[in-house]
Motif scaffolding. Sequence first.
Motif, PDB file in Angstrom:
ATOM      1  N   SER A  13       9.303  -6.370  -0.257  1.00 21.09           N
ATOM      2  CA  SER A  13       9.539  -5.103   0.437  1.00 21.09           C
ATOM      3  C   SER A  13      10.760  -5.208   1.340  1.00 21.09           C
ATOM      4  CB  SER A  13       8.328  -4.739   1.285  1.00 21.09           C
ATOM      5  OG  SER A  13       8.105  -5.732   2.246  1.00 21.09           O
ATOM      6  N   GLY A  14      11.439  -6.339   1.288  1.00 21.60           N
ATOM      7  CA  GLY A  14      12.631  -6.500   2.104  1.00 21.60           C
ATOM      8  C   GLY A  14      12.295  -6.865   3.524  1.00 21.60           C
ATOM      9  N   GLN A  15      13.122  -6.372   4.415  1.00 19.68           N
ATOM     10  CA  GLN A  15      13.104  -6.673   5.841  1.00 19.68           C
ATOM     11  C   GLN A  15      11.884  -7.375   6.437  1.00 19.68           C
ATOM     12  OE1 GLN A  15      13.749  -3.174   4.720  1.00 19.68           O
ATOM     13  NE2 GLN A  15      12.991  -1.964   6.411  1.00 19.68           N
ATOM     14  N   GLU A  16      11.790  -8.671   6.237  1.00 17.21           N
ATOM     15  CA  GLU A  16      10.781  -9.425   6.971  1.00 17.21           C
ATOM     16  C   GLU A  16      11.105  -9.422   8.459  1.00 17.21           C
ATOM     17  OE1 GLU A  16       9.644 -10.266   3.453  1.00 17.21           O
ATOM     18  OE2 GLU A  16      10.692 -12.130   3.745  1.00 17.21           O
ATOM     19  N   ALA A  17      12.399  -9.278   8.756  1.00 15.55           N
ATOM     20  CA  ALA A  17      12.859  -9.397  10.134  1.00 15.55           C
ATOM     21  C   ALA A  17      12.874  -8.043  10.840  1.00 15.55           C
ATOM     22  CB  ALA A  17      14.261  -9.999  10.166  1.00 15.55           C
ATOM     23  N   GLY A  18      12.204  -7.088  10.298  1.00 20.43           N
ATOM     24  CA  GLY A  18      12.266  -5.744  10.848  1.00 20.43           C
ATOM     25  C   GLY A  18      11.562  -5.594  12.177  1.00 20.43           C
ATOM     26  N   SER A  19      10.829  -6.618  12.583  1.00 22.94           N
ATOM     27  CA  SER A  19      10.052  -6.481  13.808  1.00 22.94           C
ATOM     28  C   SER A  19      10.887  -6.750  15.057  1.00 22.94           C
ATOM     29  CB  SER A  19       8.862  -7.433  13.762  1.00 22.94           C
ATOM     30  OG  SER A  19       9.305  -8.728  13.417  1.00 22.94           O
ATOM     31  N   VAL A  42      24.614 -13.615  13.156  1.00 19.60           N
ATOM     32  CA  VAL A  42      24.576 -12.296  12.506  1.00 19.60           C
ATOM     33  C   VAL A  42      25.975 -11.709  12.409  1.00 19.60           C
ATOM     34  CG1 VAL A  42      23.574 -10.000  12.574  1.00 19.60           C
ATOM     35  CG2 VAL A  42      22.267 -11.952  13.405  1.00 19.60           C
ATOM     36  N   LEU A  43      26.739 -11.861  13.498  1.00 25.30           N
ATOM     37  CA  LEU A  43      28.093 -11.306  13.496  1.00 25.30           C
ATOM     38  C   LEU A  43      28.964 -12.000  12.455  1.00 25.30           C
ATOM     39  CD1 LEU A  43      28.672 -10.823  17.323  1.00 25.30           C
ATOM     40  CD2 LEU A  43      28.655  -9.039  15.575  1.00 25.30           C
ATOM     41  N   ARG A  44      28.762 -13.302  12.290  1.00 21.85           N
ATOM     42  CA  ARG A  44      29.565 -14.038  11.315  1.00 21.85           C
ATOM     43  C   ARG A  44      29.301 -13.516   9.898  1.00 21.85           C
ATOM     44  NH1 ARG A  44      27.582 -19.017  11.779  1.00 21.85           N
ATOM     45  NH2 ARG A  44      28.048 -19.071  13.991  1.00 21.85           N
ATOM     46  N   VAL A  88      24.249 -14.149   1.880  1.00 26.04           N
ATOM     47  CA  VAL A  88      24.554 -14.289   3.310  1.00 26.04           C
ATOM     48  C   VAL A  88      24.097 -13.039   4.061  1.00 26.04           C
ATOM     49  CG1 VAL A  88      26.420 -14.491   4.994  1.00 26.04           C
ATOM     50  CG2 VAL A  88      26.485 -15.841   2.909  1.00 26.04           C
ATOM     51  N   LEU A  89      24.403 -11.869   3.495  1.00 23.50           N
ATOM     52  CA  LEU A  89      23.989 -10.615   4.131  1.00 23.50           C
ATOM     53  C   LEU A  89      22.468 -10.503   4.154  1.00 23.50           C
ATOM     54  CD1 LEU A  89      26.624  -8.153   2.600  1.00 23.50           C
ATOM     55  CD2 LEU A  89      26.488  -8.947   4.966  1.00 23.50           C
ATOM     56  N   LEU A  90      21.846 -10.969   3.072  1.00 28.87           N
ATOM     57  CA  LEU A  90      20.378 -10.919   2.989  1.00 28.87           C
ATOM     58  C   LEU A  90      19.736 -11.811   4.043  1.00 28.87           C
ATOM     59  CD1 LEU A  90      18.052  -9.750   1.210  1.00 28.87           C
ATOM     60  CD2 LEU A  90      18.148 -11.886  -0.089  1.00 28.87           C
ATOM     61  N   ASP A  91      20.255 -13.027   4.168  1.00 27.71           N
ATOM     62  CA  ASP A  91      19.706 -13.963   5.152  1.00 27.71           C
ATOM     63  C   ASP A  91      19.890 -13.446   6.580  1.00 27.71           C
ATOM     64  OD1 ASP A  91      18.953 -15.627   3.120  1.00 27.71           O
ATOM     65  OD2 ASP A  91      20.639 -17.008   3.308  1.00 27.71           O
ATOM     66  N   ALA A  92      20.950 -12.675   6.789  1.00 24.70           N
ATOM     67  CA  ALA A  92      21.203 -12.127   8.125  1.00 24.70           C
ATOM     68  C   ALA A  92      20.365 -10.877   8.373  1.00 24.70           C
ATOM     69  CB  ALA A  92      22.687 -11.808   8.295  1.00 24.70           C
ATOM     70  N   GLY A  93      19.638 -10.429   7.348  1.00 23.65           N
ATOM     71  CA  GLY A  93      18.793  -9.244   7.503  1.00 23.65           C
ATOM     72  C   GLY A  93      19.556  -7.947   7.467  1.00 23.65           C
ATOM     73  N   LEU A  94      20.796  -7.993   6.988  1.00 19.69           N
ATOM     74  CA  LEU A  94      21.614  -6.783   6.987  1.00 19.69           C
ATOM     75  C   LEU A  94      21.444  -5.971   5.709  1.00 19.69           C
ATOM     76  CD1 LEU A  94      24.795  -8.372   8.572  1.00 19.69           C
ATOM     77  CD2 LEU A  94      23.258  -6.721   9.636  1.00 19.69           C
ATOM     78  N   VAL A  95      20.984  -6.610   4.652  1.00 16.85           N
ATOM     79  CA  VAL A  95      20.656  -5.889   3.423  1.00 16.85           C
ATOM     80  C   VAL A  95      19.286  -6.359   2.940  1.00 16.85           C
ATOM     81  CG1 VAL A  95      23.108  -5.776   2.773  1.00 16.85           C
ATOM     82  CG2 VAL A  95      21.637  -7.543   1.804  1.00 16.85           C
ATOM     83  N   TYR A 106      20.457  -3.908  -4.176  1.00 15.88           N
ATOM     84  CA  TYR A 106      20.632  -4.185  -2.753  1.00 15.88           C
ATOM     85  C   TYR A 106      20.833  -2.874  -2.001  1.00 15.88           C
ATOM     86  CZ  TYR A 106      21.223  -9.142  -3.790  1.00 15.88           C
ATOM     87  OH  TYR A 106      21.016 -10.438  -4.194  1.00 15.88           O
ATOM     88  N   ARG A 107      20.227  -2.781  -0.820  1.00 13.68           N
ATOM     89  CA  ARG A 107      20.490  -1.639   0.049  1.00 13.68           C
ATOM     90  C   ARG A 107      20.609  -2.100   1.493  1.00 13.68           C
ATOM     91  NH1 ARG A 107      17.644   2.963  -0.158  1.00 13.68           N
ATOM     92  NH2 ARG A 107      17.347   2.880  -2.427  1.00 13.68           N
ATOM     93  N   LEU A 108      21.263  -1.282   2.305  1.00 16.23           N
ATOM     94  CA  LEU A 108      21.489  -1.657   3.698  1.00 16.23           C
ATOM     95  C   LEU A 108      20.202  -1.562   4.509  1.00 16.23           C
ATOM     96  CD1 LEU A 108      24.906   0.068   4.510  1.00 16.23           C
ATOM     97  CD2 LEU A 108      24.456  -2.155   3.486  1.00 16.23           C
ATOM     98  N   VAL A 109      20.175  -2.262   5.630  1.00 18.72           N
ATOM     99  CA  VAL A 109      19.099  -2.143   6.616  1.00 18.72           C
ATOM    100  C   VAL A 109      19.721  -1.502   7.851  1.00 18.72           C
ATOM    101  CG1 VAL A 109      17.385  -3.360   8.000  1.00 18.72           C
ATOM    102  CG2 VAL A 109      17.947  -4.177   5.713  1.00 18.72           C
ATOM    103  N   PRO A 110      19.699  -0.168   7.912  1.00 18.98           N
ATOM    104  CA  PRO A 110      20.476   0.545   8.938  1.00 18.98           C
ATOM    105  C   PRO A 110      20.091   0.160  10.362  1.00 18.98           C
ATOM    106  CG  PRO A 110      19.528   2.064   7.326  1.00 18.98           C
ATOM    107  CD  PRO A 110      18.899   0.732   7.093  1.00 18.98           C
ATOM    108  N   GLU A 111      18.809  -0.102  10.584  1.00 16.77           N
ATOM    109  CA  GLU A 111      18.372  -0.460  11.946  1.00 16.77           C
ATOM    110  C   GLU A 111      19.104  -1.714  12.430  1.00 16.77           C
ATOM    111  OE1 GLU A 111      15.429  -1.129   9.495  1.00 16.77           O
ATOM    112  OE2 GLU A 111      16.178   0.850   8.930  1.00 16.77           O
ATOM    113  N   ARG A 112      19.294  -2.617  11.488  1.00 15.35           N
ATOM    114  CA  ARG A 112      19.945  -3.879  11.841  1.00 15.35           C
ATOM    115  C   ARG A 112      21.391  -3.637  12.269  1.00 15.35           C
ATOM    116  NH1 ARG A 112      17.129  -8.671  12.749  1.00 15.35           N
ATOM    117  NH2 ARG A 112      18.395 -10.448  12.144  1.00 15.35           N
ATOM    118  N   LEU A 113      22.097  -2.802  11.509  1.00 15.67           N
ATOM    119  CA  LEU A 113      23.478  -2.499  11.855  1.00 15.67           C
ATOM    120  C   LEU A 113      23.536  -1.711  13.160  1.00 15.67           C
ATOM    121  CD1 LEU A 113      24.856  -1.572   8.324  1.00 15.67           C
ATOM    122  CD2 LEU A 113      25.570  -3.484   9.745  1.00 15.67           C
TER     123      LEU A 113
END
Lengths: 121, 121
Positions: A13-19, A42-44, A88-95, A106-113
């Motif tokens: 379901s994606g975003q494990e890091a959504g919390s 994350v910035l890198r 890399v983007l996936l591990d950072a939780g950005l997608v 792949y799709r973006l995780v807008p909350e993260r951005l």
Amino acid sequence: MATTVQRHSPPTSGQEAGSEPCWPALSEAPLRRADAETLAGVLRAIADPARLQLISLIQAARGGEACVCDLVDPLGLSQPTVSHHLKVLLDAGLVSRCRRGSWAYYRLVPERLAALAQLLA
Amino acid sequence: MATTVQRHSPPTSGQEAGSEPCWPALSEAPLRRADAETLAGVLRAIADPARLQLISLIQAARGGEACVCDLVDPLGLSQPTVSHHLKVLLDAGLVSRCRRGSWAYYRLVPERLAALAQLLA
DNA sequence: GTGAGACATCGACACCTGTCGATATTCTCC
DNA sequence: GGAGAATATCGACAGGTGTCGATGTCTCAC
């Protein structure tokens, strides 16, 4: 090497890091080294031209999602390299990734951005 | 080597790059490679734990400015290394430098950080 | 089951970057 | 002008990162 069976997990379901929607604010005075390391990580992930283009391409794709084969040509990089950047983007939780058949969408995780943006403001 | 005289320029007012407040928005579809490189360059400047701490320290300093000697100890890095990181931030237009006597005072360029934030939103 | 296609992983390589000590530069003050 | 202090630059080194070709792992269609 003994290949463990490794059954494929159900479509993630994606975003494990959504919390954890946001990081320690940059404006909150003495940023600790550990927090700085986390933030920098994350910035890198987005501080790379290829990955910025990936984010742009995914967002512009119809349905807000794109599979790897849609991204290889516009980027002008090899398929393994594109896969690497997406990881890399996936591990950072950005997608987030969603497998459908042979394809990986792949799709973006807008909350993260958004959290990143809020941090710099 | 023939040392050219190189008279010191008057206390720089900082932000030579102030005329370009924002970059091509990330949401504006197919980001060109050249734009992506420019963006990545600025993002890479803040995608480092030491430089994030520097930004945080400068912002928290009284008067919104700090000289190098105030930053060396909190960072736990050598003075040349701190100078190096400040130069990276300076080249990216994220901080401005102002020499007063022997001291070099650095302060943030908020518009630049705000432009970055807006880009991610 | 077999073949083909989509994607991930691996190993290797060149290049970039953070860090330091040593040194140069630039200012202040006597 | 000479001593001393604050900062910048230089040269070197270790470790990280982007890139690729080759190969492995799935999934689907027949």
